[in-house]
Design a protein around this motif. Structure first.
Motif, PDB file in Angstrom:
ATOM      1  N   TYR A 268       0.848  -1.187   0.000  1.00 24.71           N
ATOM      2  CA  TYR A 268       0.000   0.000   0.000  1.00 24.71           C
ATOM      3  C   TYR A 268       0.884   1.237   0.000  1.00 24.71           C
ATOM      4  O   TYR A 268       2.098   1.142   0.203  1.00 24.71           O
ATOM      5  CB  TYR A 268      -0.966   0.008   1.196  1.00 24.71           C
ATOM      6  CG  TYR A 268      -0.287  -0.037   2.547  1.00 24.71           C
ATOM      7  CD1 TYR A 268      -0.011   1.124   3.258  1.00 24.71           C
ATOM      8  CD2 TYR A 268       0.077  -1.256   3.117  1.00 24.71           C
ATOM      9  CE1 TYR A 268       0.600   1.079   4.490  1.00 24.71           C
ATOM     10  CE2 TYR A 268       0.693  -1.310   4.347  1.00 24.71           C
ATOM     11  CZ  TYR A 268       0.951  -0.144   5.031  1.00 24.71           C
ATOM     12  OH  TYR A 268       1.564  -0.190   6.264  1.00 24.71           O
TER      13      TYR A 268
ATOM     14  N   ASN B  10      -3.755   6.493   3.623  1.00 20.26           N
ATOM     15  CA  ASN B  10      -3.127   5.445   2.826  1.00 20.26           C
ATOM     16  C   ASN B  10      -4.136   4.825   1.879  1.00 20.26           C
ATOM     17  O   ASN B  10      -5.339   5.102   1.955  1.00 20.26           O
ATOM     18  CB  ASN B  10      -2.436   4.388   3.707  1.00 20.26           C
ATOM     19  CG  ASN B  10      -3.396   3.558   4.505  1.00 20.26           C
ATOM     20  OD1 ASN B  10      -4.523   3.286   4.106  1.00 20.26           O
ATOM     21  ND2 ASN B  10      -2.961   3.131   5.664  1.00 20.26           N
ATOM     22  N   THR B  11      -3.640   4.017   0.988  1.00 20.27           N
ATOM     23  CA  THR B  11      -4.487   3.415  -0.037  1.00 20.27           C
ATOM     24  C   THR B  11      -5.331   2.273   0.514  1.00 20.27           C
ATOM     25  O   THR B  11      -6.124   1.691  -0.223  1.00 20.27           O
ATOM     26  CB  THR B  11      -3.652   2.926  -1.237  1.00 20.27           C
ATOM     27  OG1 THR B  11      -2.638   2.032  -0.771  1.00 20.27           O
ATOM     28  CG2 THR B  11      -3.015   4.103  -1.970  1.00 20.27           C
TER      29      THR B  11
END
Length: 106
Positions: A39, A51-52
């Motif tokens: 990520y 974050n992703t």
């Protein structure tokens, strides 16, 4: 696996302290090979982080120590922001001691 990643993220914010020379404005790709998890985390200049994985938190950087807080207890470790493209392999940021590869991408 999402719970594992959440623990890892918690181990990698707290607004209010000095951000000089810290990760502010930088993006890091994080890979945990043993869990097959990858990520990206963005450290925003205002002391927030995202974050992703869809997680949010805050960060501080003071005297070479980065503290990151999500919905768990903050985790603090020595940290060097590095240059774009530089990677570091560490087990200090993972909740269970798993090896992580952290690469600055921006």
């Amino acid at each position: 696996m999402k719970t594992f990643a959440a623990g890892v993220v918690a181990t990698l914010g707290l607004a209010g302290l000095s951000f000089a020379d810290g990760p502010g404005g930088h993006v890091y790709d994080i890979s945990i090979p043993s869990a097959d998890v990858s990520y990206s985390t963005t450290f925003h200049a205002d002391g927030s982080m995202t974050n992703t994985l869809g997680q949010e938190g805050s960060w501080t950087f003071e005297d070479g120590t980065l503290c990151i807080a999500t919905d768990a207890e903050p985790v603090c470790n020595p940290f060097e922001p590095g240059e774009v493209g530089e990677s570091v392999t560490t087990d200090e940021w993972s909740a269970d001691g798993s090896e992580m590869i952290i690469t600055r991408t921006e």
